[in-house]
Scaffold this active site. Structure first.
Site, PDB file in Angstrom:
ATOM      1  N   ILE A 138     100.375 -18.363-116.207  1.00 19.85           N
ATOM      2  CA  ILE A 138     100.447 -19.574-117.236  1.00 19.85           C
ATOM      3  C   ILE A 138     101.190 -18.844-118.502  1.00 19.85           C
ATOM      4  O   ILE A 138      99.644 -17.943-118.845  1.00 19.85           O
ATOM      5  CB  ILE A 138     100.017 -20.387-117.442  1.00 19.85           C
ATOM      6  CG1 ILE A 138      99.653 -21.660-115.760  1.00 19.85           C
ATOM      7  CG2 ILE A 138     101.003 -21.636-118.666  1.00 19.85           C
ATOM      8  CD1 ILE A 138      98.756 -22.680-115.982  1.00 19.85           C
ATOM      9  N   LYS A 207      87.477 -18.130-122.536  1.00 21.64           N
ATOM     10  CA  LYS A 207      88.986 -18.275-122.183  1.00 21.64           C
ATOM     11  C   LYS A 207      88.956 -19.930-124.064  1.00 21.64           C
ATOM     12  O   LYS A 207      90.067 -18.876-124.939  1.00 21.64           O
ATOM     13  CB  LYS A 207      89.418 -19.386-121.668  1.00 21.64           C
ATOM     14  CG  LYS A 207      89.488 -18.043-120.335  1.00 21.64           C
ATOM     15  CD  LYS A 207      89.424 -18.877-119.176  1.00 21.64           C
ATOM     16  CE  LYS A 207      89.987 -17.584-117.675  1.00 21.64           C
ATOM     17  NZ  LYS A 207      89.607 -18.117-116.512  1.00 21.64           N
TER      18      LYS A 207
END
Length: 248
Positions: A138, A207
């Site tokens: 993504i 992340k």
């Protein structure tokens, strides 16, 4: 047509070898889209003799990725070594200081040293790109860096680790234990042989550190984020959550 874009790949594990393979197999399409050839001219890894399923004979071999970053005739340095210190950090820093663009998927490196590396890239006028470091399928990094520039982000949330999501989903749906599900995930290739990085929250923290910096312009260290892994989750926990109207 512009001169070819010369790429050096440091780290030839599963991801690195796949990058080299994609650049070879999709060469015609990439040339059409980019307006120039994209060729691998240098590679670096620990084992020169290992068969990686892709022909790298036309690329110059370097045992030391730092030396490749310093001396190879490349325009882009692709770091796929892994780890937040050692050759990964040294080679990326060297490449940036040498005026070479860098592409990395190394979330641990970015979570710990991303701001410092970005400052070097800005000073040298080169790019430090890391789309694959978070949600590889993504384009969330590009979206947050560019398309969201005129927006105020109030929160960032989502499923940040596929291994944990797979395990918890199966535990809930099939009523099996964490240990049984983890073994199955390892057998199917969804979990590493040593799954600690995923199931104890380190991958997610890295992340989240990157996304937080992009969303709010803050400097946050991954080890400052509170982490609690999923290895202690039991069927009793899942049932208790469901009784209260929640899901784990």
């Amino acid at each position: 047509m512009a001169e070819a874009l010369r790429v050096g790949i440091a780290g030839l594990g599963t991801v690195g070898a796949s990058v080299a393979r994609v650049l070879r197999d999709k060469a015609v399409e990439l040339t059409r889209q980019c307006g120039r050839d994209v060729i691998v001219t240098a590679v670096s890894a620990r084992d020169h003799k290992r068969d990686r399923g892709v022909d790298l004979s036309s690329a110059k071999w370097f045992d030391d990725p730092v030396k490749m970053a310093q001396t190879a005739e490349i325009d882009v340095f692709v770091e796929l070594i892994g780890g937040d210190e050692g050759p990964a950090r040294s080679s990326v820093k060297t490449a940036l200081e040498a005026g070479r663009h860098v592409v990395t998927a190394n979330k641990a490196l970015l979570a710990k040293h991303g701001v410092a590396l970005a400052e070097i890239a800005e000073k040298k006028g080169v790019l430090l790109n890391y789309e694959a470091a978070v949600a590889g399928g993504i384009p969330v990094i590009k979206t947050m860096r560019e398309a969201m520039a005129g927006n105020s982000v109030t929160r960032v949330f989502g499923i940040l680790n596929g291994t944990c999501n797979y395990i918890l989903t199966r535990m809930e749906a099939e009523g099996i234990s964490f240990d049984a599900c983890l073994k199955d995930a390892q057998r199917l290739g969804y979990a590493e042989a040593d799954p600690t990085f995923d199931i104890e929250g380190h991958d997610t923290a890295h992340k989240l550190s990157i996304l937080t910096s992009l969303a709010f312009g803050t400097r946050i260290a991954a080890n400052d984020i509170y982490m609690e892994g999923i290895s202690n989750i039991t069927q009793a926990d899942l049932r208790a959550a469901a009784d209260l109207g929640y899901r784990i």
